[in-house]
Motif scaffolding. Structure first.
Motif: not given
Lengths: 231, 230
Positions: B181-189, B196-197
């Motif tokens: 739904i939000h199709h975030p980046s891994t950083e946002e995840l 941590s990343l």
């Protein structure tokens, strides 16, 4: 986690986010989750008016059966009735639900048959009700669309009276309170003798069954005609 | 008249449910649903039915179940919700739980269709307003494609059965939903998971591995929809 695995994982999640294509599993998963999300969003605007009358009738019948199974109940238990058993027949709840599932699912026309039976009962019974002299003064039959509706002073009391009288004879009665002022009642005699007794008892109450079984009707409070549930 | 006496629900399992649905102008969430069912309050049926029906019909559309089966599925979902209400554990929203039940009913029908080799007649030929990505899948309704979609749906059913998460954690299915739904980046995840990343990347791999294991379980072969290269 090796670089290949990581790259594979990144590609999958990129496709899952809709930023890449060519990963079938991710695309199918994405489609399924988006479809679910859309359905749940649409459901937020669901309204009782969305349900067609015929479907509502079938769902009411299921509700009545669930009530009879003990899934939920609003009436106080009558004396001699064991918890988790069907009134009148002593059928275990699990067996009843199994029978109910079988009743509802394989023959797909079963709900339609019920609806047709009720509709026929309504037409026949309503015709007979308006033509025949009533037994009790307190009852008053009115046309309620597709089902017989009877106005009484106190529906809850009348339901209790019907239940008490019929269940003493071993006759199954399913009663569902539709709202504060209205009840749906279904009586289910299982043989000719019970049907004769049921017809006589209901007739004494001013209710003519038209000899169509199971017989279903609504009891409404005279004091509040606005309580009539949608037909 | 009968009463339910076997109320095995565990308050601690659902009391943390934080999501809500609105029914007929009244707020009825998972907690309210459980409370009223425990009280044997029949009116929850009437209040829930419009939403339940819409969810069930929506699931039929989402899984391409043939029109003639929809009434049966609505009735089955209603029966299952009100006879298995004690299995609602607050791990998901009430409406998501209902959808999962509807999905299961639809899968049963699709599975029967595959067994009878009636794929083409069990699914809708036309779906109005297909969602993102679904058009292409519907274009080829071969048995194989249908089996893959069925497999994915079964994976989702199984993921939905995961118990409520530990404090500070998130279920795999909820992570997947959030991601789609939000199709975030891994950083946002990583921000979302408060980690941590590297840990976020690790979590993605862990979820994918779990997905593939489940998919293999349902597809029954190495060429399942989630496998590498698919």
């Amino acid at each position: 986690m090796n670089p290949t695995e990581q790259s594979d994982g990144e590609q999958f999640f990129e496709a899952l986010a809709g930023r890449e294509s060519g990963v079938a599993g991710a695309e199918q998963l994405r489609s399924a989750l988006l479809a679910e999300e859309r359905t749940l969003a649409e459901a937020e605007t669901a309204s009782p008016d969305d349900i067609p009358a015929t479907e509502l009738q079938r769902l009411d019948a299921i509700k009545a059966q669930l009530l009879a199974s003990g899934t939920f109940s609003v009436l106080p238990p009558t004396s001699g009735t064991e918890p988790n058993r069907l009134s009148g027949r002593g059928e275990p709840k699990a067996d009843f639900l199994s029978r109910l599932f079988n009743w509802l699912t394989p023959p797909r026309l079963a709900p339609f048959a019920i609806a047709a039976t009720v509709t026929l009962a309504v037409l026949v019974t309503y015709q007979q009700q308006v033509e025949s002299p009533t037994g009790l003064n307190e009852t008053e039959v009115v046309r309620g669309g597709e089902i017989v509706e009877i106005q009484v002073e106190n529906p809850t009391q009348t339901v209790a009276q019907i239940r008490h009288t019929l269940e003493q004879q071993g006759i199954e009665v399913v009663a569902v309170q539709l709202n504060e002022q209205a009840w749906a009642v279904q009586v289910r005699p299982i043989n000719e003798a019970q049907r004769a007794v049921t017809a006589r008892i209901l007739s004494d109450l001013g209710i003519n069954t038209g000899d169509i079984w199971p017989f279903m009707f609504r009891l409404l409070s005279k004091s509040n005609t606005a309580s009539r549930p949608p037909s | 008249m009968t009463f339910v006496t076997d109320c095995r629900y565990n308050q601690s399992r659902w009391s943390k449910a934080t999501t809500h649905i609105w029914l007929s102008g009244d707020r009825v969430d998972g907690e309210e649903f459980m409370r009223r069912m425990k009280r044997q309050d029949f009116r929850v049926w009437d209040e829930l039915m419009p939403k339940l029906r819409k969810i069930a019909l929506g699931a039929c559309r989402d899984l391409n179940v043939y029109d003639q089966l929809k009434d049966d599925i609505v009735q089955n979902v209603a029966l299952k919700v009100f006879t298995n209400w004690q299995s609602f554990n607050g791990g998901s929203k009430l409406n998501t739980w209902i959808y999962a039940i509807a999905r299961n009913c639809c899968i049963d029908e699709l599975r029967k269709s595959i067994t009878r080799n009636e794929a083409s007649s069990a699914i809708c030929e036309v779906v109005d307003e297909p969602v993102d990505g679904l058009i292409g899948l519907l274009a080829d309704d071969s048995n194989s494609d249908m089996e893959q979609r069925l497999c994915v749906q079964q994976v989702l059913v199984e993921l939905e059965t995961e118990p409520p998460p530990r404090k500070g954690s998130i279920r795999k299915i909820d992570l997947l939903r959030w991601w789609v739904i939000h199709h975030p980046s891994t950083e946002e995840l990583a921000d979302f998971l408060k980690t941590s990343l590297a840990a976020a990347k690790e979590r993605k791999s862990y979820v994918l591995k779990a997905l593939r294991e489940l998919c293999h379980k349902y597809c029954g072969h190495d060429e399942c929809a989630m496998s590498e290269g698919h």
